[in-house]
Design a protein around this motif. Structure first.
Motif, PDB file in Angstrom:
ATOM      1  N   LEU A 173      -2.629  13.350  -1.228  1.00 36.99           N
ATOM      2  CA  LEU A 173      -1.329  13.889  -1.612  1.00 36.99           C
ATOM      3  C   LEU A 173      -1.467  15.103  -2.524  1.00 36.99           C
ATOM      4  CD1 LEU A 173       1.554  12.950  -0.857  1.00 36.99           C
ATOM      5  CD2 LEU A 173       1.716  11.950  -3.129  1.00 36.99           C
ATOM      6  N   ALA A 174      -2.435  15.061  -3.434  1.00 34.92           N
ATOM      7  CA  ALA A 174      -2.621  16.199  -4.344  1.00 34.92           C
ATOM      8  C   ALA A 174      -2.958  17.469  -3.575  1.00 34.92           C
ATOM      9  CB  ALA A 174      -3.731  15.878  -5.345  1.00 34.92           C
ATOM     10  N   PHE A 194       0.830  -1.207   0.000  1.00 38.98           N
ATOM     11  CA  PHE A 194       0.000   0.000   0.000  1.00 38.98           C
ATOM     12  C   PHE A 194       0.868   1.263   0.000  1.00 38.98           C
ATOM     13  CE2 PHE A 194      -1.729   3.383   2.684  1.00 38.98           C
ATOM     14  CZ  PHE A 194      -2.951   3.652   2.078  1.00 38.98           C
ATOM     15  N   VAL A 195       1.856   1.292   0.874  1.00 34.75           N
ATOM     16  CA  VAL A 195       2.742   2.460   0.960  1.00 34.75           C
ATOM     17  C   VAL A 195       3.579   2.591  -0.309  1.00 34.75           C
ATOM     18  CG1 VAL A 195       4.678   3.476   2.234  1.00 34.75           C
ATOM     19  CG2 VAL A 195       2.780   2.424   3.481  1.00 34.75           C
ATOM     20  N   ALA A 196       4.060   1.460  -0.830  1.00 40.00           N
ATOM     21  CA  ALA A 196       4.842   1.502  -2.071  1.00 40.00           C
ATOM     22  C   ALA A 196       4.023   2.094  -3.219  1.00 40.00           C
ATOM     23  CB  ALA A 196       5.321   0.094  -2.434  1.00 40.00           C
ATOM     24  N   ILE A 197       2.729   1.763  -3.267  1.00 40.58           N
ATOM     25  CA  ILE A 197       1.869   2.299  -4.324  1.00 40.58           C
ATOM     26  C   ILE A 197       1.710   3.813  -4.180  1.00 40.58           C
ATOM     27  CG2 ILE A 197      -0.505   2.361  -5.192  1.00 40.58           C
ATOM     28  CD1 ILE A 197       0.901  -0.018  -6.193  1.00 40.58           C
ATOM     29  N   THR A 198       1.574   4.301  -2.945  1.00 39.13           N
ATOM     30  CA  THR A 198       1.445   5.751  -2.764  1.00 39.13           C
ATOM     31  C   THR A 198       2.702   6.462  -3.252  1.00 39.13           C
ATOM     32  OG1 THR A 198       2.293   5.748  -0.485  1.00 39.13           O
ATOM     33  CG2 THR A 198      -0.077   5.436  -0.769  1.00 39.13           C
ATOM     34  N   TYR A 199       3.867   5.861  -3.004  1.00 40.49           N
ATOM     35  CA  TYR A 199       5.115   6.465  -3.471  1.00 40.49           C
ATOM     36  C   TYR A 199       5.219   6.361  -4.989  1.00 40.49           C
ATOM     37  CZ  TYR A 199       6.771   6.333   1.411  1.00 40.49           C
ATOM     38  OH  TYR A 199       6.918   6.506   2.758  1.00 40.49           O
ATOM     39  N   ARG A 200       4.853   5.195  -5.534  1.00 38.77           N
ATOM     40  CA  ARG A 200       4.948   4.976  -6.977  1.00 38.77           C
ATOM     41  C   ARG A 200       4.086   5.968  -7.754  1.00 38.77           C
ATOM     42  NH1 ARG A 200       2.271  -0.370  -9.194  1.00 38.77           N
ATOM     43  NH2 ARG A 200       3.821  -1.379  -7.857  1.00 38.77           N
ATOM     44  N   THR A 201       2.868   6.209  -7.274  1.00 43.69           N
ATOM     45  CA  THR A 201       1.912   7.037  -8.017  1.00 43.69           C
ATOM     46  C   THR A 201       1.951   8.506  -7.612  1.00 43.69           C
ATOM     47  OG1 THR A 201       0.163   6.475  -6.419  1.00 43.69           O
ATOM     48  CG2 THR A 201       0.356   5.089  -8.378  1.00 43.69           C
ATOM     49  N   SER A 202       2.819   8.865  -6.681  1.00 45.36           N
ATOM     50  CA  SER A 202       2.847  10.253  -6.214  1.00 45.36           C
ATOM     51  C   SER A 202       3.201  11.223  -7.330  1.00 45.36           C
ATOM     52  CB  SER A 202       3.841  10.400  -5.053  1.00 45.36           C
ATOM     53  OG  SER A 202       5.134   9.974  -5.434  1.00 45.36           O
ATOM     54  N   PRO A 229      -3.115   0.256 -19.711  1.00 42.17           N
ATOM     55  CA  PRO A 229      -3.918   1.461 -19.951  1.00 42.17           C
ATOM     56  C   PRO A 229      -4.248   2.237 -18.676  1.00 42.17           C
ATOM     57  CG  PRO A 229      -4.756  -0.371 -21.248  1.00 42.17           C
ATOM     58  CD  PRO A 229      -3.774  -0.944 -20.287  1.00 42.17           C
ATOM     59  N   GLY A 230      -4.638   1.515 -17.621  1.00 40.53           N
ATOM     60  CA  GLY A 230      -4.923   2.180 -16.357  1.00 40.53           C
ATOM     61  C   GLY A 230      -3.666   2.683 -15.670  1.00 40.53           C
ATOM     62  N   MET A 231      -2.596   1.885 -15.737  1.00 46.96           N
ATOM     63  CA  MET A 231      -1.343   2.260 -15.092  1.00 46.96           C
ATOM     64  C   MET A 231      -0.774   3.548 -15.674  1.00 46.96           C
ATOM     65  SD  MET A 231       1.164   1.642 -12.968  1.00 46.96           S
ATOM     66  CE  MET A 231       0.952  -0.071 -12.452  1.00 46.96           C
ATOM     67  N   VAL A 232      -0.738   3.644 -17.000  1.00 43.05           N
ATOM     68  CA  VAL A 232      -0.194   4.831 -17.672  1.00 43.05           C
ATOM     69  C   VAL A 232      -1.014   6.071 -17.310  1.00 43.05           C
ATOM     70  CG1 VAL A 232       0.059   5.906 -19.942  1.00 43.05           C
ATOM     71  CG2 VAL A 232       0.894   3.583 -19.561  1.00 43.05           C
ATOM     72  N   PHE A 233      -2.321   5.912 -17.249  1.00 41.71           N
ATOM     73  CA  PHE A 233      -3.207   7.032 -16.945  1.00 41.71           C
ATOM     74  C   PHE A 233      -3.002   7.518 -15.509  1.00 41.71           C
ATOM     75  CE2 PHE A 233      -7.279   9.312 -16.700  1.00 41.71           C
ATOM     76  CZ  PHE A 233      -7.362   9.842 -17.981  1.00 41.71           C
ATOM     77  N   LEU A 234      -2.926   6.579 -14.572  1.00 41.40           N
ATOM     78  CA  LEU A 234      -2.771   6.963 -13.166  1.00 41.40           C
ATOM     79  C   LEU A 234      -1.351   7.400 -12.838  1.00 41.40           C
ATOM     80  CD1 LEU A 234      -4.841   4.335 -11.144  1.00 41.40           C
ATOM     81  CD2 LEU A 234      -5.195   6.803 -11.154  1.00 41.40           C
ATOM     82  N   LEU A 235      -0.385   6.745 -13.448  1.00 41.59           N
ATOM     83  CA  LEU A 235       1.002   6.983 -13.066  1.00 41.59           C
ATOM     84  C   LEU A 235       1.529   8.330 -13.541  1.00 41.59           C
ATOM     85  CD1 LEU A 235       3.197   5.411 -11.537  1.00 41.59           C
ATOM     86  CD2 LEU A 235       4.038   4.599 -13.735  1.00 41.59           C
ATOM     87  N   LEU A 236       1.060   8.785 -14.724  1.00 38.03           N
ATOM     88  CA  LEU A 236       1.628  10.024 -15.241  1.00 38.03           C
ATOM     89  C   LEU A 236       0.674  10.844 -16.105  1.00 38.03           C
ATOM     90  CD1 LEU A 236       4.200  11.781 -15.436  1.00 38.03           C
ATOM     91  CD2 LEU A 236       4.794  10.493 -17.514  1.00 38.03           C
ATOM     92  N   THR A 282       5.742  17.780   1.178  1.00 36.74           N
ATOM     93  CA  THR A 282       4.828  16.698   0.806  1.00 36.74           C
ATOM     94  C   THR A 282       5.556  15.376   0.645  1.00 36.74           C
ATOM     95  OG1 THR A 282       3.323  18.226  -0.312  1.00 36.74           O
ATOM     96  CG2 THR A 282       3.192  15.898  -0.940  1.00 36.74           C
ATOM     97  N   PHE A 283       6.633  15.358  -0.142  1.00 34.94           N
ATOM     98  CA  PHE A 283       7.326  14.100  -0.397  1.00 34.94           C
ATOM     99  C   PHE A 283       8.118  13.621   0.820  1.00 34.94           C
ATOM    100  CE2 PHE A 283       6.433  15.381  -4.777  1.00 34.94           C
ATOM    101  CZ  PHE A 283       6.042  14.166  -5.318  1.00 34.94           C
ATOM    102  N   ALA A 284       8.743  14.535   1.548  1.00 32.39           N
ATOM    103  CA  ALA A 284       9.481  14.128   2.747  1.00 32.39           C
ATOM    104  C   ALA A 284       8.528  13.628   3.823  1.00 32.39           C
ATOM    105  CB  ALA A 284      10.316  15.301   3.271  1.00 32.39           C
ATOM    106  N   GLY A 285       7.393  14.311   3.987  1.00 30.14           N
ATOM    107  CA  GLY A 285       6.420  13.882   4.992  1.00 30.14           C
ATOM    108  C   GLY A 285       5.865  12.512   4.692  1.00 30.14           C
TER     109      GLY A 285
END
Length: 437
Positions: A167-168, A33-41, A244-251, A179-182
């Motif tokens: 995060l947004a 879960f935490v890794a995903i928040t960092y990945r998609t930040s 398709p979903g990954m590209v849209f959410l990731l960037l 934001t990123f350090a916190g």
């Protein structure tokens, strides 16, 4: 019935599950879960990153491409390490790496330093999901595998929800560094919890691993996993459904909705949240259906691909800005991409014995992230070449979907036949092997 071990517990017998299994597995899923928040930040900070580092679309896409390149390249090595060293050691290292990457990204002032931090984050992130799949297979009965895998994916998507909802807004209120350090502070606490509380398996249910991690072992693990049609089919299912979903959410989702469709950032954020909510709802449905009807795996995967292609075609061909209802439908359908990609693991899992699950999962997981990396690059390059045409950029989705569908149809019958052979062989073995006393 299986051959007994020296401890009197069958090597391949099903783990018991129960409340302790939920607690240990839950800790592993929290890491994911935490890794995903960092990945998609970066997905909600793409416009801020372009301004902070003064870069164009191609350079912006390089952040996610490098992160996914490291992630995809690490999948087979991580799978081998999980099979050989166990979940706890690999997951602990993963937490340290992705937390360090998030901290470094918070304080990066140059584009090169930020790229290095995203690569480090991708390396740590690569160690999480395969570890969580392995943890679930060692703590829960096999019949619960599809549901457990989908729930893990669902909780991971909740990390996306935190990114889009929390995060947004924190980024708008407090700025880049805070934001990123916190957010990275949570990784420090998580590392301590993993070291203290995580266990690889219930007592007496260890999987016997080869004693040496030599070249022969690595080669055999990879070749044996790859030779199984179910592993290759799982990889292509993951390849075709996830990206398709990954590209849209990731960037590219936020820039497309804001710059391409004329929405404000708040509305675009709500649509990204719809993807996450749809993912969570569809994941629960897919997990239950597949657990009861294994024959539904391929139809669900191919149906998701067809819906994704159809809705994307409608959005890209719509003259001018697409209406809100169509954008909402697009996001709802993109939410099904994550659960559909999990079906790939449901093809690989029965095709491989427990001691090869990590390696097989790594091969499968490479599929979607390779497709995502390719599409991220294609969209960025096409945007620069066409002066910012999102229609041209997202048209690349159809090429990869067509390739994946061809491979799925080619391997489907072969994998099904091999799976039936394994089931028959296991039943025969169960009849002839005596039960331990």
């Amino acid at each position: 019935m299986s051959a007994p071990t020296s401890a009197g517990v069958p090597v391949h017998s099903d783990p018991p599950g129960g409340s302790r299994a939920v607690a240990v597995w839950g800790l592993g899923v929290t890491v994911y879960f935490v890794a995903i928040t960092y990945r998609t930040s970066l997905g909600v900070a793409a416009l801020d990153a372009a301004e902070r580092f003064d870069i164009n679309s191609s350079a912006l896409s390089t952040f996610s491409i490098l992160q996914l390149l490291v992630y995809a390249g690490m999948q087979i090595p991580v799978g081998l390490l999980v099979d050989r060293l166990g979940t706890k050691k690999v997951l602990s290292l993963g937490v340290v790496l992705f937390t360090a990457g998030q901290f470094g990204f918070a304080f990066s002032e140059s584009y090169a330093a930020a790229l290095a931090c995203r690569a480090l984050l991708g390396c740590g992130d690569a160690m999480t999901f395969i570890s969580v799949l392995r943890l679930g297979s060692r703590w829960f009965p096999a019949r619960r595998g599809p549901v457990i895998a989908q729930i893990a994916g669902l909780i991971g998507m909740a990390g996306n929800l935190v990114t889009t909802l929390v995060l947004a807004r924190v980024l708008d209120a407090f700025g880049w560094t805070a934001t990123f350090a916190g957010s990275a502070v949570g990784g420090v606490l998580l590392a301590v919890l993993v070291v203290v509380f995580l266990r690889d398996h219930p007592k007496g249910y260890a999987v016997v691993s080869p004693p040496h991690l030599g070249g022969g072992y690595v080669r055999r693990q990879i070749l044996r996993a790859w030779r199984e049609p179910g592993t290759r089919l799982g990889m292509w299912v993951h390849f075709t459904t996830q990206f398709p979903g990954m590209v849209f959410l990731l960037l590219w989702g936020m820039p497309f909705l804001v710059a391409g469709q004329g929405l404000d950032r708040a509305t675009a954020g709500e649509l990204l949240t719809l993807i996450v909510l749809s993912n969570m709802a569809v994941g629960l449905v897919f997990g239950q259906v597949i657990a009861r009807h294994h024959a539904a795996r391929a139809p669900l995967a191919l149906g998701t691909v067809a819906m994704t292609a159809g809705v994307w075609a409608a959005v890209l061909l719509w003259p001018g800005h697409s209406p809100m209802w169509l954008l909402a439908l697009l996001c709802a359908v993109l939410g099904a991409c994550g659960p559909a990609s999990m079906i790939g693991f449901d093809f690989a899992r029965p095709a491989n014995p427990p001691e090869r699950q990590g390696t097989a999962s790594g091969i499968v997981n490479m599929g979607g992230f390779t497709a995502s990396m390719t599409t991220l690059l294609a969209v960025g390059v096409l945007l620069d070449l066409t002066g910012g045409s999102f229609r041209a950029g997202f048209a690349s989705i159809f090429v990869l979907e067509a390739l994946g569908v061809v491979q799925i149809l080619r391997l489907r019958k072969r994998a099904h036949r091999r799976e039936r052979e394994r089931i028959v062989a296991s039943r025969v073995e169960a009849v002839h092997v005596p039960v331990s006393r």
